[in-house]
Design a protein around this motif. Structure first.
Motif, PDB file in Angstrom:
ATOM      1  N   SER A   2      33.318  38.291  51.475  1.00 23.10           N
ATOM      2  CA  SER A   2      33.835  37.365  51.484  1.00 23.10           C
ATOM      3  C   SER A   2      33.562  36.541  50.087  1.00 23.10           C
ATOM      4  O   SER A   2      35.271  36.666  48.999  1.00 23.10           O
ATOM      5  N   GLU A   3      33.121  36.894  49.627  1.00 24.05           N
ATOM      6  CA  GLU A   3      31.851  35.201  49.382  1.00 24.05           C
ATOM      7  C   GLU A   3      32.118  36.457  47.672  1.00 24.05           C
ATOM      8  O   GLU A   3      31.466  35.383  46.437  1.00 24.05           O
ATOM      9  N   GLU A   4      31.390  37.438  47.455  1.00 27.45           N
ATOM     10  CA  GLU A   4      31.153  38.448  46.440  1.00 27.45           C
ATOM     11  C   GLU A   4      31.987  38.340  45.328  1.00 27.45           C
ATOM     12  O   GLU A   4      32.287  38.713  44.312  1.00 27.45           O
ATOM     13  N   THR A   5      33.611  37.708  45.412  1.00 31.37           N
ATOM     14  CA  THR A   5      34.426  37.784  44.374  1.00 31.37           C
ATOM     15  C   THR A   5      34.554  36.721  44.055  1.00 31.37           C
ATOM     16  O   THR A   5      35.168  36.706  42.798  1.00 31.37           O
ATOM     17  N   LEU A   6      33.758  35.788  44.165  1.00 36.99           N
ATOM     18  CA  LEU A   6      34.072  34.345  44.192  1.00 36.99           C
ATOM     19  C   LEU A   6      33.434  34.657  42.623  1.00 36.99           C
ATOM     20  O   LEU A   6      32.149  34.738  42.448  1.00 36.99           O
ATOM     21  N   GLY A   7      34.407  33.787  41.102  1.00 29.47           N
ATOM     22  CA  GLY A   7      33.857  33.852  39.794  1.00 29.47           C
ATOM     23  C   GLY A   7      33.963  35.355  39.544  1.00 29.47           C
ATOM     24  O   GLY A   7      33.251  35.104  38.486  1.00 29.47           O
ATOM     25  N   ILE A   8      34.660  35.791  39.231  1.00 35.01           N
ATOM     26  CA  ILE A   8      34.752  37.015  38.826  1.00 35.01           C
ATOM     27  C   ILE A   8      35.294  36.670  37.589  1.00 35.01           C
ATOM     28  O   ILE A   8      34.603  37.438  36.577  1.00 35.01           O
ATOM     29  N   ALA A   9      36.096  36.004  37.168  1.00 32.97           N
ATOM     30  CA  ALA A   9      36.673  35.769  36.194  1.00 32.97           C
ATOM     31  C   ALA A   9      35.702  35.078  35.426  1.00 32.97           C
ATOM     32  O   ALA A   9      35.614  35.368  34.077  1.00 32.97           O
ATOM     33  N   HIS A  10      35.018  34.101  35.442  1.00 37.03           N
ATOM     34  CA  HIS A  10      33.658  33.458  35.386  1.00 37.03           C
ATOM     35  C   HIS A  10      32.839  32.869  35.849  1.00 37.03           C
ATOM     36  O   HIS A  10      33.183  32.008  37.132  1.00 37.03           O
ATOM     37  N   GLY A  11      30.875  33.203  35.728  1.00 38.51           N
ATOM     38  CA  GLY A  11      30.410  32.701  36.565  1.00 38.51           C
ATOM     39  C   GLY A  11      29.575  33.122  37.326  1.00 38.51           C
ATOM     40  O   GLY A  11      29.452  32.611  38.518  1.00 38.51           O
ATOM     41  N   GLY A  12      30.569  34.326  37.406  1.00 38.38           N
ATOM     42  CA  GLY A  12      30.031  35.083  38.703  1.00 38.38           C
ATOM     43  C   GLY A  12      28.871  34.984  39.121  1.00 38.38           C
ATOM     44  O   GLY A  12      27.646  35.263  40.287  1.00 38.38           O
ATOM     45  N   ALA A  13      27.207  35.893  38.239  1.00 35.86           N
ATOM     46  CA  ALA A  13      26.205  35.387  38.117  1.00 35.86           C
ATOM     47  C   ALA A  13      25.405  34.419  38.343  1.00 35.86           C
ATOM     48  O   ALA A  13      24.815  34.100  39.158  1.00 35.86           O
ATOM     49  N   VAL A  14      26.022  33.057  37.957  1.00 37.15           N
ATOM     50  CA  VAL A  14      25.645  31.663  38.049  1.00 37.15           C
ATOM     51  C   VAL A  14      25.859  31.520  39.985  1.00 37.15           C
ATOM     52  O   VAL A  14      24.815  30.804  40.105  1.00 37.15           O
ATOM     53  N   ILE A  15      26.576  31.874  39.776  1.00 36.95           N
ATOM     54  CA  ILE A  15      27.166  31.221  41.657  1.00 36.95           C
ATOM     55  C   ILE A  15      26.903  32.410  42.442  1.00 36.95           C
ATOM     56  O   ILE A  15      26.005  32.193  43.678  1.00 36.95           O
ATOM     57  N   ASN A  16      26.172  33.491  42.797  1.00 40.59           N
ATOM     58  CA  ASN A  16      24.903  34.699  43.115  1.00 40.59           C
ATOM     59  C   ASN A  16      23.621  34.044  43.162  1.00 40.59           C
ATOM     60  O   ASN A  16      22.873  33.515  44.011  1.00 40.59           O
ATOM     61  N   ALA A  17      23.423  33.099  41.624  1.00 40.31           N
ATOM     62  CA  ALA A  17      22.047  32.685  41.847  1.00 40.31           C
ATOM     63  C   ALA A  17      21.778  31.941  42.740  1.00 40.31           C
ATOM     64  O   ALA A  17      21.384  31.516  43.337  1.00 40.31           O
ATOM     65  N   THR A  18      23.308  30.947  42.362  1.00 44.59           N
ATOM     66  CA  THR A  18      23.490  29.517  43.467  1.00 44.59           C
ATOM     67  C   THR A  18      23.114  29.558  45.023  1.00 44.59           C
ATOM     68  O   THR A  18      22.578  29.214  46.195  1.00 44.59           O
TER      69      THR A  18
END
Length: 253
Positions: A120-136
């Protein structure tokens, strides 16, 4: 044991206390080895805790910086509430297991992660910042891993500290109270048995001397009685009348 009741001094009691002394000495040696092993493990945990605390501090600092970066990448919006809303089930679980150290059960926390629950969290930040959120997310996962490890080490540290104190009290009690008391009792029993042996020897010696004196007295009385009878017989033999009827001048006896 001056204020306590002394045990009976005999060989059975002596063997009993010798067995107790051997058992106490063996237990003292085993407990001392256990205490040394626990202290060695305690020192290792202390060093490991210091290193882990430094890692935890650095990991939380990196996680906070990564969270700030993800919020900046998400156009400055706070993503914390969004993450909490999407998290239905925990993906990280901590289980409590036991580790045996020198006969002591030490609680250890084991962390397990189920990546399928993060869908459910993998789709978070698809528009922008997804890579940064995954790194976080990965940065926070590392920080949580270090936190769980620190909790496990501190729990083991406290448990070992209590066990070392209890084992040290037992070792000191055996070394300074139980074993000296048993040795004092054994010494007392040996002294009493020696005294009893001397008394028995003296008593037997007196009995033998009295028997010898009694036998000597009886023998003397018998000899005197026998001597008296022979003297009476000799007197009777001398006073017996002559068979000739008159004294003959030629006979000299």
């Amino acid at each position: 044991m001056s204020s306590e009741q002394r045990p009976s001094a005999n060989r059975m009691t002596l063997q009993t206390f010798k067995a107790r002394g051997a058992g106490a000495t063996k237990g003292f040696k085993l407990l001392k080895k256990k205490r040394d092993a626990l202290k060695s493990r305690f020192q290792f945990l202390l060093k490991d805790i210091v290193e882990t605390k430094l890692l935890v501090g650095q990991g939380l600092k990196d996680a906070s910086f990564a969270l700030a970066k993800s919020q900046w990448a998400n156009a400055g919006d706070d993503i914390t509430s969004t993450v909490v809303e999407r998290s239905k089930k925990p993906s990280v679980l901590v289980k409590l297991v036991a580790e045996n150290i020198a006969g002591v059960s030490i609680p250890v926390f084991k962390m397990t992660r189920d990546g399928t629950r993060d869908s459910s969290e993998e789709t978070l930040g698809i528009a922008h910042g997804g890579a940064v959120i995954n790194a976080t997310r990965e940065t926070y996962l590392k920080a949580v891993t270090q936190l769980v490890r620190l909790a496990s080490l501190q729990t083991a540290f406290k448990t070992l500290d209590e066990e070392i104190k209890m084992t040290s009290r037992r070792v000191n009690a055996l070394e300074y109270v139980i074993i000296p008391r048993i040795e004092d009792t054994i010494h007392y029993i040996i002294l009493e048995m020696d005294e009893q042996s001397r008394e028995e020897f003296f008593r037997v010696k007196k009995v033998v001397e009295k028997k010898k004196a009694k036998l000597l007295k009886e023998r003397i009385e018998q000899e005197l009685l026998a001597g008296g009878k022979s003297a009476v017989n000799d007197v009777n033999a001398i006073d017996a009348p002559s068979a000739l009827g008159e004294k003959d001048a030629d006979v000299i006896f």
